[in-house]
Write a protein that holds these residues in place. Structure first.
Motif, PDB file in Angstrom:
ATOM      1  N   ILE A   1     -52.785  27.634   8.552  1.00  0.00           N
ATOM      2  CA  ILE A   1     -52.304  26.385   7.945  1.00  0.00           C
ATOM      3  C   ILE A   1     -53.472  25.587   7.385  1.00  0.00           C
ATOM      4  N   ARG A   2     -54.538  25.454   8.150  1.00  0.00           N
ATOM      5  CA  ARG A   2     -55.698  24.692   7.676  1.00  0.00           C
ATOM      6  C   ARG A   2     -56.292  25.297   6.412  1.00  0.00           C
ATOM      7  N   ASP A   3     -56.283  26.623   6.310  1.00  0.00           N
ATOM      8  CA  ASP A   3     -56.804  27.273   5.105  1.00  0.00           C
ATOM      9  C   ASP A   3     -55.879  27.041   3.916  1.00  0.00           C
ATOM     10  N   ALA A   4     -54.568  27.032   4.160  1.00  0.00           N
ATOM     11  CA  ALA A   4     -53.615  26.733   3.080  1.00  0.00           C
ATOM     12  C   ALA A   4     -53.809  25.296   2.597  1.00  0.00           C
ATOM     13  N   LEU A   5     -53.997  24.366   3.511  1.00  0.00           N
ATOM     14  CA  LEU A   5     -54.257  22.975   3.128  1.00  0.00           C
ATOM     15  C   LEU A   5     -55.528  22.885   2.283  1.00  0.00           C
ATOM     16  N   GLN A   6     -56.582  23.503   2.752  1.00  0.00           N
ATOM     17  CA  GLN A   6     -57.858  23.497   2.030  1.00  0.00           C
ATOM     18  C   GLN A   6     -57.678  24.075   0.629  1.00  0.00           C
ATOM     19  N   ARG A   7     -57.004  25.203   0.547  1.00  0.00           N
ATOM     20  CA  ARG A   7     -56.817  25.885  -0.740  1.00  0.00           C
ATOM     21  C   ARG A   7     -56.023  25.020  -1.719  1.00  0.00           C
ATOM     22  N   HIS A   8     -54.935  24.431  -1.269  1.00  0.00           N
ATOM     23  CA  HIS A   8     -54.103  23.640  -2.177  1.00  0.00           C
ATOM     24  C   HIS A   8     -54.757  22.314  -2.555  1.00  0.00           C
ATOM     25  N   ILE A   9     -55.471  21.704  -1.643  1.00  0.00           N
ATOM     26  CA  ILE A   9     -56.187  20.473  -1.985  1.00  0.00           C
ATOM     27  C   ILE A   9     -57.274  20.776  -3.007  1.00  0.00           C
ATOM     28  N   GLU A  10     -58.030  21.834  -2.792  1.00  0.00           N
ATOM     29  CA  GLU A  10     -59.066  22.206  -3.759  1.00  0.00           C
ATOM     30  C   GLU A  10     -58.451  22.616  -5.099  1.00  0.00           C
ATOM     31  N   LYS A  11     -57.304  23.297  -5.049  1.00  0.00           N
ATOM     32  CA  LYS A  11     -56.633  23.721  -6.286  1.00  0.00           C
ATOM     33  C   LYS A  11     -56.198  22.515  -7.104  1.00  0.00           C
ATOM     34  N   ASP A  12     -55.651  21.486  -6.445  1.00  0.00           N
ATOM     35  CA  ASP A  12     -55.127  20.322  -7.157  1.00  0.00           C
ATOM     36  C   ASP A  12     -56.153  19.221  -7.384  1.00  0.00           C
ATOM     37  N   LEU A  13     -57.084  19.024  -6.445  1.00  0.00           N
ATOM     38  CA  LEU A  13     -58.013  17.896  -6.527  1.00  0.00           C
ATOM     39  C   LEU A  13     -59.434  18.311  -6.899  1.00  0.00           C
ATOM     40  N   GLY A  14     -59.688  19.595  -6.959  1.00  0.00           N
ATOM     41  CA  GLY A  14     -61.010  20.080  -7.343  1.00  0.00           C
ATOM     42  C   GLY A  14     -61.845  20.531  -6.158  1.00  0.00           C
ATOM     43  N   PRO A  15     -62.871  21.335  -6.432  1.00  0.00           N
ATOM     44  CA  PRO A  15     -63.676  21.908  -5.348  1.00  0.00           C
ATOM     45  C   PRO A  15     -64.585  20.904  -4.648  1.00  0.00           C
ATOM     46  N   HIS A  16     -64.735  19.703  -5.199  1.00  0.00           N
ATOM     47  CA  HIS A  16     -65.605  18.701  -4.593  1.00  0.00           C
ATOM     48  C   HIS A  16     -64.821  17.601  -3.878  1.00  0.00           C
ATOM     49  N   ALA A  17     -63.532  17.840  -3.609  1.00  0.00           N
ATOM     50  CA  ALA A  17     -62.692  16.832  -2.950  1.00  0.00           C
ATOM     51  C   ALA A  17     -63.121  16.592  -1.501  1.00  0.00           C
ATOM     52  N   LEU A  18     -63.644  17.608  -0.851  1.00  0.00           N
ATOM     53  CA  LEU A  18     -64.095  17.524   0.539  1.00  0.00           C
ATOM     54  C   LEU A  18     -63.018  16.996   1.486  1.00  0.00           C
ATOM     55  N   PRO A  19     -61.901  17.728   1.618  1.00  0.00           N
ATOM     56  CA  PRO A  19     -60.857  17.298   2.553  1.00  0.00           C
ATOM     57  C   PRO A  19     -61.364  17.358   3.990  1.00  0.00           C
ATOM     58  N   GLN A  20     -60.977  16.372   4.774  1.00  0.00           N
ATOM     59  CA  GLN A  20     -61.379  16.275   6.180  1.00  0.00           C
ATOM     60  C   GLN A  20     -60.235  16.776   7.051  1.00  0.00           C
ATOM     61  N   ILE A  21     -60.039  18.077   7.061  1.00  0.00           N
ATOM     62  CA  ILE A  21     -58.939  18.680   7.817  1.00  0.00           C
ATOM     63  C   ILE A  21     -59.353  18.768   9.277  1.00  0.00           C
ATOM     64  N   PRO A  22     -58.533  18.200  10.177  1.00  0.00           N
ATOM     65  CA  PRO A  22     -58.912  18.222  11.597  1.00  0.00           C
ATOM     66  C   PRO A  22     -58.957  19.641  12.153  1.00  0.00           C
ATOM     67  N   ALA A  23     -59.668  19.795  13.275  1.00  0.00           N
ATOM     68  CA  ALA A  23     -59.796  21.104  13.914  1.00  0.00           C
ATOM     69  C   ALA A  23     -58.441  21.687  14.283  1.00  0.00           C
ATOM     70  N   SER A  24     -57.513  20.827  14.661  1.00  0.00           N
ATOM     71  CA  SER A  24     -56.166  21.267  15.011  1.00  0.00           C
ATOM     72  C   SER A  24     -55.170  20.424  14.217  1.00  0.00           C
ATOM     73  N   PRO A  25     -54.912  20.802  12.970  1.00  0.00           N
ATOM     74  CA  PRO A  25     -54.029  19.963  12.143  1.00  0.00           C
ATOM     75  C   PRO A  25     -52.602  19.923  12.690  1.00  0.00           C
ATOM     76  N   LEU A  26     -52.074  18.703  12.764  1.00  0.00           N
ATOM     77  CA  LEU A  26     -50.689  18.499  13.198  1.00  0.00           C
ATOM     78  C   LEU A  26     -49.952  17.761  12.092  1.00  0.00           C
ATOM     79  N   PRO A  27     -48.792  18.258  11.687  1.00  0.00           N
ATOM     80  CA  PRO A  27     -48.048  17.563  10.635  1.00  0.00           C
ATOM     81  C   PRO A  27     -47.481  16.243  11.146  1.00  0.00           C
ATOM     82  N   PHE A  28     -47.357  15.272  10.232  1.00  0.00           N
ATOM     83  CA  PHE A  28     -46.709  14.015  10.616  1.00  0.00           C
ATOM     84  C   PHE A  28     -45.199  14.154  10.528  1.00  0.00           C
TER      85      PHE A  28
END
Length: 181
Positions: A73-100
């Motif tokens: 899941i964390r890799d999917a989040l990283q991939r889609h954020i980078e795909k939409d916001l660019g490779p320099h977005a630097l998302p701060q995905i927690p070690a154990s991502p939990l959906p809201f």
């Protein structure tokens, strides 16, 4: 970081197989609400993408996309954020991502507040702070950073399709920003 790269050719379906699967199975997605936070962790702005629909309408959207077979899941989040916001977005995905929340999209309008005419999809929704420079990519026309109060505005909600506006309101409520009166 020891991430195993996902081979999208080997771990996803060709277009015909995807259409077949979409007609028969729920597909797993991630939705991400990108945010900017201050030094104390308080959300100062929310990032919304501007896209053109196939009908030629301009609409706001959240970051969203499928989770591939054998992808964390964390890799999917990283991939889609980078795909939409660019490779320099630097998302701060927690070690154990939990959906809201979990959003269940149906091809039939009205079953839930979430609608996707292509498929039945289940989306895990996350609030993800981004620290870097963002630039819209792929088919996104623009990225706007809005204060939470402006993001909750009814007029903006009408610019969002498929339940993304409702999902955004849930994210804002989860962050402690009540709906506008």
């Amino acid at each position: 970081m020891n991430r195993t790269a996902v081979d999208s050719h080997e771990n996803w379906l060709d277009p015909e197989d995807l259409e077949f699967a979409r007609r028969r199975l729920p597909i797993l997605y991630v939705n991400a609400v990108p945010t900017r936070v201050d030094d104390t962790g308080v959300v100062t702005s929310v990032g919304l993408l501007l896209r053109a629909t196939p009908q030629g309408e301009i609409r706001r959207e959240l970051v969203a996309g499928r989770v591939m077979h054998h992808e964390r899941i964390r890799d999917a989040l990283q991939r889609h954020i980078e795909k939409d916001l660019g490779p320099h977005a630097l998302p701060q995905i927690p070690a154990s991502p939990l959906p809201f929340t979990v959003a269940e999209y149906f091809p039939t309008p009205g079953v839930t507040a979430y609608h996707d005419p292509r498929q039945h999809a289940v989306a895990l929704a996350f609030i993800i702070p981004v620290a870097g420079d963002c630039a819209p990519r792929q088919d996104a026309l623009d990225l706007a950073w809005l204060p939470p109060a402006e993001a909750a505005d009814d007029a903006l909600q009408k610019e969002m399709l498929g339940g993304h506006g409702i999902l955004l309101r849930h994210a804002l409520a989860h962050l402690g920003f009540p709906p506008a009166p």
